[in-house]
Design a protein around this motif. Sequence first.
Motif, PDB file in Angstrom:
ATOM      1  N   LEU A 206       0.697  -0.886  -0.021  1.00 33.95           N
ATOM      2  CA  LEU A 206       0.144   0.139  -0.352  1.00 33.95           C
ATOM      3  C   LEU A 206       1.237   1.103   0.651  1.00 33.95           C
ATOM      4  N   LEU A 207       1.902   1.319   0.758  1.00 34.49           N
ATOM      5  CA  LEU A 207       2.734   2.243   0.444  1.00 34.49           C
ATOM      6  C   LEU A 207       3.378   2.878  -0.298  1.00 34.49           C
ATOM      7  N   ALA A 208       3.627   1.918  -0.886  1.00 34.79           N
ATOM      8  CA  ALA A 208       4.658   1.361  -1.910  1.00 34.79           C
ATOM      9  C   ALA A 208       4.311   2.377  -3.819  1.00 34.79           C
ATOM     10  N   GLY A 209       2.878   2.495  -3.085  1.00 33.22           N
ATOM     11  CA  GLY A 209       1.940   2.989  -4.084  1.00 33.22           C
ATOM     12  C   GLY A 209       1.660   4.342  -4.473  1.00 33.22           C
ATOM     13  N   ILE A 210       2.164   4.759  -3.436  1.00 33.98           N
ATOM     14  CA  ILE A 210       1.724   6.406  -2.040  1.00 33.98           C
ATOM     15  C   ILE A 210       2.936   7.869  -3.493  1.00 33.98           C
ATOM     16  N   PRO A 211       3.579   7.427  -3.326  1.00 33.40           N
ATOM     17  CA  PRO A 211       4.668   8.221  -4.278  1.00 33.40           C
ATOM     18  C   PRO A 211       4.162   8.671  -5.395  1.00 33.40           C
ATOM     19  N   LYS A 212       3.143   7.343  -6.224  1.00 33.67           N
ATOM     20  CA  LYS A 212       3.464   8.268  -7.509  1.00 33.67           C
ATOM     21  C   LYS A 212       2.575   9.436  -7.751  1.00 33.67           C
ATOM     22  N   GLY A 213       1.612   9.195  -6.295  1.00 32.59           N
ATOM     23  CA  GLY A 213       0.461  10.795  -6.619  1.00 32.59           C
ATOM     24  C   GLY A 213       0.217  10.955  -4.918  1.00 32.59           C
ATOM     25  N   PRO A 214       1.095  11.308  -4.033  1.00 35.84           N
ATOM     26  CA  PRO A 214       0.926  11.235  -2.915  1.00 35.84           C
ATOM     27  C   PRO A 214      -0.174  11.655  -1.654  1.00 35.84           C
ATOM     28  N   PRO A 219      -4.679   6.601   1.127  1.00 35.90           N
ATOM     29  CA  PRO A 219      -5.277   5.988   1.806  1.00 35.90           C
ATOM     30  C   PRO A 219      -6.133   6.516   2.827  1.00 35.90           C
ATOM     31  N   GLN A 220      -5.952   7.825   3.304  1.00 34.47           N
ATOM     32  CA  GLN A 220      -6.826   8.305   4.470  1.00 34.47           C
ATOM     33  C   GLN A 220      -7.298   9.859   3.839  1.00 34.47           C
ATOM     34  N   LYS A 227      -6.153   0.859  -2.113  1.00 35.62           N
ATOM     35  CA  LYS A 227      -6.854  -0.212  -2.313  1.00 35.62           C
ATOM     36  C   LYS A 227      -6.240  -0.892  -4.402  1.00 35.62           C
ATOM     37  N   GLN A 228      -6.552  -0.257  -5.531  1.00 37.26           N
ATOM     38  CA  GLN A 228      -6.404  -0.432  -6.522  1.00 37.26           C
ATOM     39  C   GLN A 228      -5.042  -0.127  -6.804  1.00 37.26           C
ATOM     40  N   ARG A 229      -4.010   0.427  -6.517  1.00 38.13           N
ATOM     41  CA  ARG A 229      -2.951   1.256  -6.052  1.00 38.13           C
ATOM     42  C   ARG A 229      -2.633   0.089  -5.719  1.00 38.13           C
ATOM     43  N   GLN A 230      -2.427  -0.769  -4.667  1.00 38.59           N
ATOM     44  CA  GLN A 230      -1.848  -1.555  -3.789  1.00 38.59           C
ATOM     45  C   GLN A 230      -1.864  -3.594  -4.396  1.00 38.59           C
ATOM     46  N   GLU A 231      -3.201  -3.078  -5.357  1.00 34.04           N
ATOM     47  CA  GLU A 231      -3.567  -4.679  -6.448  1.00 34.04           C
ATOM     48  C   GLU A 231      -2.248  -4.812  -7.267  1.00 34.04           C
ATOM     49  N   LEU A 232      -2.674  -3.428  -7.861  1.00 40.88           N
ATOM     50  CA  LEU A 232      -1.360  -3.258  -9.196  1.00 40.88           C
ATOM     51  C   LEU A 232      -0.119  -3.933  -8.223  1.00 40.88           C
ATOM     52  N   ILE A 233       0.360  -3.094  -7.760  1.00 40.08           N
ATOM     53  CA  ILE A 233       1.730  -3.484  -7.384  1.00 40.08           C
ATOM     54  C   ILE A 233       2.306  -4.781  -6.461  1.00 40.08           C
ATOM     55  N   GLU A 247       0.297 -15.515  -2.163  1.00 40.25           N
ATOM     56  CA  GLU A 247       0.882 -14.570  -1.684  1.00 40.25           C
ATOM     57  C   GLU A 247      -0.053 -12.897  -1.298  1.00 40.25           C
ATOM     58  N   ALA A 248      -0.073 -12.749  -2.816  1.00 46.09           N
ATOM     59  CA  ALA A 248      -0.837 -11.832  -3.261  1.00 46.09           C
ATOM     60  C   ALA A 248      -2.002 -11.563  -3.397  1.00 46.09           C
ATOM     61  N   GLU A 249      -3.168 -12.425  -3.486  1.00 43.65           N
ATOM     62  CA  GLU A 249      -4.131 -12.780  -3.104  1.00 43.65           C
ATOM     63  C   GLU A 249      -4.803 -12.738  -1.216  1.00 43.65           C
ATOM     64  N   ALA A 250      -3.764 -12.661  -0.541  1.00 42.26           N
ATOM     65  CA  ALA A 250      -3.982 -12.797   0.789  1.00 42.26           C
ATOM     66  C   ALA A 250      -3.614 -11.181   0.972  1.00 42.26           C
ATOM     67  N   ALA A 251      -2.645 -11.129   0.793  1.00 38.21           N
ATOM     68  CA  ALA A 251      -2.216  -9.183   1.154  1.00 38.21           C
ATOM     69  C   ALA A 251      -3.218  -8.634   0.432  1.00 38.21           C
ATOM     70  N   LYS A 252      -3.868  -8.828  -0.633  1.00 34.90           N
ATOM     71  CA  LYS A 252      -4.362  -7.945  -0.875  1.00 34.90           C
ATOM     72  C   LYS A 252      -6.012  -7.616  -0.652  1.00 34.90           C
ATOM     73  N   ASN A 253      -6.125  -8.737   0.680  1.00 32.21           N
ATOM     74  CA  ASN A 253      -7.204  -9.474   1.891  1.00 32.21           C
ATOM     75  C   ASN A 253      -7.145  -8.924   3.229  1.00 32.21           C
ATOM     76  N   LYS A 254      -5.974  -8.459   3.115  1.00 31.94           N
ATOM     77  CA  LYS A 254      -5.949  -8.364   4.169  1.00 31.94           C
ATOM     78  C   LYS A 254      -6.298  -7.321   4.546  1.00 31.94           C
ATOM     79  N   PRO A 255      -7.447  -7.111   6.477  1.00 27.72           N
ATOM     80  CA  PRO A 255      -7.705  -5.811   6.259  1.00 27.72           C
ATOM     81  C   PRO A 255      -6.041  -4.975   6.860  1.00 27.72           C
ATOM     82  N   LEU A 256      -6.729  -3.250   6.222  1.00 26.16           N
ATOM     83  CA  LEU A 256      -5.792  -2.552   6.558  1.00 26.16           C
ATOM     84  C   LEU A 256      -6.777  -1.756   8.514  1.00 26.16           C
TER      85      LEU A 256
END
Length: 689
Positions: A206-214, A219-220, A227-233, A247-256
């Motif tokens: 999730l954090l890795a996707g933020i610098p593209k457009g802070p 997420p706040q 979340k869409q950006r997280q799935e791409l990553i 692992e990607a599917e588990a991370a995508k569904n993991k509550p944040l």
Amino acid sequence: MEVIVKRRSRRKVSWFRRLFRFSLLLIVLSMLAAVLLLTYLKMEGAPVLQVSQTTRLLDANDVIIGESHQGQNRYWVPLEEISEQLLNATLSIEDRKFYDHYGFDPTRIAGAVVANVKSGGKAQGASTITQQYARNLYLTHDKTWKRKFNEALYALRLEMYYTKDEILEGYLNTIYYGHGAYGIEAAARHFFNKKASDLNLAEASLLAGIPKGPSYYSPQNDFERAKQRQELILRSMVQTGHITSAEAEAAKNKPLELAISEKEDTGAIGPYFQEYVRNLLIEEYNIDEALVEQGGLQIFTTLDRDMQAEAERWVEIELGPTEELQAALVAVDPRTGDVKALVGGRNYLQSPFNRATQARRSPGSTFKPFLYYAALEHGFTPSSTLLSEATTFTFDDGRPDYSPSNFNNNYANDFVTLLQALAFSDNIFAVKTHLFLDTETLVETAARFGINSRLENIPSLALGSNDVQLLELTNSYSSFTNGGKRVEPRFIRKVIDKTGQVIFEKEPVTEQILDPKLAFIMTDIMTAMFDRSINDYASVTGGSVAHLVNRPVAGKSGSTPFDSWMVGYTPQLVTGVWVGYDLEKRLNHATEGQIAKRIWAQFTEHALKDDLKLDFHKPPGVTGVYINPKNGLLATDECPVKRLTYFVSGTEPTEYCQAHMPEEPEVEMTEEEVHEKEKFLDRFIKWFN
């Protein structure tokens, strides 16, 4: 026909040769240009890595109380302290060939150029992590070809002088994640209240996707978009082989669980204290201001946040609504000199002027303990007496007459003891003592205690006529309760730079300057200001607040037409309070004269509510006896007031008070006794004749 064919053939060969030669020339020139460029870049040397980082101030328990980051909240962490999942997520989405290229990726650049030509603008970038790092360090974010060219040059220089891991570490500590968080450590704390090393796969992607457009991918701001950006990553990480599809599917569904975005206003914790610490580092310890403000330092201070809160609370309560009236407070641990609380005024935002450290005011009678300590050194005892009456002092050296007065012109018109004189704050007794000792004695004694302000050798110095600083006055009282040691006030324990190196450290500094026996006796005398049982021709000056403090305390109050002071202490804490107006405006002592005492008493009681109620330490060589405080003689059962008072062994009074002994009744003689007395007298007269 054959001739024409040959001519055409020769022309083709000639154009081919020309193209070959031209291409060869371009290659040679390009190689030469590359050599010259690399030589130039090499001559420029390693680019300086100057990155603004958050400087943190920590209290006595190593909890953050303030930050300085010039708008960029950043904490530098080494690469090994960053989650491996975050590293892989960032490389997968930002620069898959990071460890293979030399600062820029020609394939990505070509693709970006084609895309931009088709779109007719500069919509798509091709910056590598190295280029982005260079931009964060040295350039703006303008989308111009000039900036891109300079970005490539800086990227080359970075690749020449720094390893890939150093560049990646720098990038992750400088990239912007929005909400004022620069660098992955600040981002991890802001979004998840975690360290960067503790991020799991879901959080890291999730954090890795933020610098593209802070703002766009925060997420706040928009959780679904993030979340869409997280799935791409996560898909990108699967493609690069860093994780599996499962692992990607588990991370995508993991509550944040996002951290609450509201942040404690740490700047409100002791703002006067924090500002003084910054100035101290710059002006006294010669640490560069830029380093202090944004160098990623950790400044470990001595502040006790609970005591600071109590100090600010009681200043606000006792000052009341009169906005002009100001106050200052300093609390010091007498054993170490550690400044535990400091208030420089009623409101830092309205007036950052620090009245505890910058202002100098006349201390009034709070200066008398230094005088009476000097008197003890010259043979005085608590029972020493002088006449308290209206007095005009005349000097034979041309100085004008001096006529001090007691409060409300209240005099004993009799001899009073030193014990009473301090408890009642008798000015006549003080000036007589000052002149008896020689006025230079008080100047030298106060300097020994740590009074560094300029003092004049004048009669009124006994009454605190020269200006002093609240901090130095408060700290000087430490010597009375710590066995006669002078301590330096300490605000900073140590300073650590961004690499973890200690660049400054200060241990407590103490020096034995007083006789421990006399220091204890002075403390015992100063407890009398709260003892209402000894009220006589005047009242003890601390009687109005004695009921507010339920532990052994000693101290001295003082006042001038413009100032009200109280400096008092326990074995664990020395506190000084000043109340007055910034301008030359007189205090209304009828309504405002007790405020300093009340602030001191309430703060002392509540700041130490969880501490033991300790008695002052009595050193060897001191003897306690019960005296009549009015005349200083040993008290008898008939004395209406008796007080346990301490003396250097061998100097305690030996004569008993006779003032309250019952008179022997007259006994009437019988007639026989009278006759016998007359006969005896007749015989005596006859014999004499």
